[in-house]
Design an enzyme around this catalytic site. Structure first.
Site, PDB file in Angstrom:
ATOM      1  N   ASP A 248      54.386   8.935  24.039  1.00 21.33           N
ATOM      2  CA  ASP A 248      54.548   8.485  25.556  1.00 21.33           C
ATOM      3  C   ASP A 248      53.852   9.636  26.351  1.00 21.33           C
ATOM      4  O   ASP A 248      53.663   9.196  27.667  1.00 21.33           O
ATOM      5  CB  ASP A 248      56.033   8.577  25.654  1.00 21.33           C
ATOM      6  CG  ASP A 248      56.734   7.273  25.917  1.00 21.33           C
ATOM      7  OD1 ASP A 248      55.971   6.379  26.314  1.00 21.33           O
ATOM      8  OD2 ASP A 248      57.753   7.361  25.462  1.00 21.33           O
TER       9      ASP A 248
ATOM     10  N   GLN B 190      63.060   5.655  23.975  1.00 19.02           N
ATOM     11  CA  GLN B 190      63.261   4.685  25.203  1.00 19.02           C
ATOM     12  C   GLN B 190      64.285   5.403  26.187  1.00 19.02           C
ATOM     13  O   GLN B 190      65.370   5.839  25.816  1.00 19.02           O
ATOM     14  CB  GLN B 190      63.873   3.299  24.494  1.00 19.02           C
ATOM     15  CG  GLN B 190      63.986   2.084  25.892  1.00 19.02           C
ATOM     16  CD  GLN B 190      62.398   1.612  26.020  1.00 19.02           C
ATOM     17  OE1 GLN B 190      61.338   1.935  25.154  1.00 19.02           O
ATOM     18  NE2 GLN B 190      62.118   1.234  27.291  1.00 19.02           N
TER      19      GLN B 190
ATOM     20  N   LYS C 124      57.569  -3.961  21.217  1.00 13.90           N
ATOM     21  CA  LYS C 124      57.085  -3.009  20.784  1.00 13.90           C
ATOM     22  C   LYS C 124      56.869  -3.207  19.415  1.00 13.90           C
ATOM     23  O   LYS C 124      55.998  -2.781  18.822  1.00 13.90           O
ATOM     24  CB  LYS C 124      57.700  -1.519  20.871  1.00 13.90           C
ATOM     25  CG  LYS C 124      57.361  -1.018  22.404  1.00 13.90           C
ATOM     26  CD  LYS C 124      58.006   0.063  22.781  1.00 13.90           C
ATOM     27  CE  LYS C 124      57.979   0.520  24.395  1.00 13.90           C
ATOM     28  NZ  LYS C 124      59.229   1.283  25.024  1.00 13.90           N
TER      29      LYS C 124
HETATM   30  N1  GUN Z   1      61.329   2.880  29.726  1.00 12.54           N
HETATM   31  C1  GUN Z   1      60.251   2.036  30.624  1.00 12.54           C
HETATM   32  N2  GUN Z   1      59.083   2.417  30.228  1.00 12.54           N
HETATM   33  C2  GUN Z   1      59.133   3.172  29.352  1.00 12.54           C
HETATM   34  C3  GUN Z   1      58.102   3.737  28.557  1.00 12.54           C
HETATM   35  O1  GUN Z   1      56.997   3.556  28.596  1.00 12.54           O
HETATM   36  N3  GUN Z   1      58.319   4.702  27.659  1.00 12.54           N
HETATM   37  C4  GUN Z   1      59.707   5.146  27.336  1.00 12.54           C
HETATM   38  N4  GUN Z   1      59.969   6.130  26.664  1.00 12.54           N
HETATM   39  N5  GUN Z   1      60.618   4.459  28.119  1.00 12.54           N
HETATM   40  C5  GUN Z   1      60.416   3.765  29.026  1.00 12.54           C
END
Ligand code: GUN
Length: 291
Positions: free
Chosen positions: A122, A99, A55
């Site tokens: 998100d 996350q 990311k």
């Molecule tokens: N953990 C795995 N995929 C994601 C996601 O798309 N967003 C977040 N915040 N955590 C994750």
């Protein structure tokens, strides 16, 4: 015999990232605005660390500011909530992603609820989930958004198609169903308690598998010519002791039956971060009164 074509999510995601980068450059030149994304990682979960690194790299490549907050596994819930409050108030931060999964001593629902819905890239906040459900502009969860973009690119209008979503998570299944409904599909959400799951799947023109079970959807569950979107990323052991990635769909069995199918890896996976960048751009523009 049907010729099954793979959907190249990697190439589509690269194109989407390039379009986002172009708009970010335009925003910088015309409005002096640099979208910023803050990513918060608590603990040492290996898969999460890989996601967070990717990311940060892709955010910077798109010309956005990337703020990483890596906190120890024993971080208290109060401390995390205080960080979220600081990020909510920071004008350089337009998107906040915490996350998941969080360590067990932290209430994830409480943390997600503390994020400013305008910065919730998100799309997990109840305000955004609710706005999506009633058809208002919302920040939409990245993985289902990626699925819909791939579907629309390959199929054009989805109106009237029968879509079956296997999985009812708040992160993928439920928002995917809402987005398909918005595209005028007839939508079924199937799950672990569904009676005759293979029979339900066989009705689908569009089949989305988001259950996290390796190769659960078999070839004979797929309607001939259907479009199959495989959201699963499952690591399974190989005979030589190493591991390989497989989806929720038995990919080899789907050959000659599905019309289109996303491979794992290289299908839905790369779309998630590309959509996160798009959401961050959208959030930045809205916060600046430009979108
Ligand atoms: N953990 C795995 N995929 C994601 C996601 O798309 N967003 C977040 N915040 N955590 C994750």
């Amino acid at each position: 015999m049907i010729e099954t074509k793979p959907i190249d999510g990697k190439a589509f995601a690269a194109g989407l990232r390039a379009r986002v980068a172009e708009e970010v450059a335009h925003l910088a030149a015309t409005a002096g605005l640099k979208p910023g994304l803050a990513v918060v990682l608590v603990g040492e979960d290996a898969a999460s660390q890989v996601y967070v690194r990717n990311k940060a790299e892709q955010t910077a490549e798109a010309g956005m500011a990337s703020f990483e907050h890596k906190l120890p596994v024993d971080t208290g819930e109060g401390e995390l909530l205080a960080l979220v409050a600081r990020l909510n108030a920071d004008p350089q931060v337009h998107g906040i992603l915490v996350q998941l999964p969080l360590p067990a001593h932290i209430d994830a629902t409480k943390v997600l609820a503390a994020i400013d819905p305008a910065k919730d890239v998100d799309g997990f906040h109840v305000v955004n989930a609710g706005r999506l459900a009633v058809g208002l502009d919302a920040l939409v969860p990245c993985t289902p958004l990626g699925c819909i973009l791939l579907l629309k690119h390959h199929l054009g209008s989805l109106a009237g198609l029968k879509a079956v979503v296997v999985g009812r998570s708040n992160i993928v299944g439920k928002p995917a169903a809402q987005l398909l409904l918005k595209e005028d599909c007839t939508v079924t959400i199937a799950h672990s308690r569904t009676r005759d799951l293979p029979g339900e799947c066989r009705e689908a023109d569009i089949l989305i598998a988001a259950v996290g079970r390796p190769e659960m959807v078999r070839g004979d569950w797929i309607k001939p010519g259907a479009t199959v979107i495989d959201v699963g990323i499952n690591r399974v052991p190989k005979a030589d002791g190493k591991t390989r990635l497989v989806g929720d769909v038995a990919y080899a069995e789907a050959q000659g039956i599905a019309g289109l199918i996303t491979p794992v890896p290289g299908g839905v996976g790369p779309m998630t971060i590309a959509c996160l960048l798009q959401n961050t751009l959208t959030a930045a523009k809205r916060q600046a009164g430009l979108g």
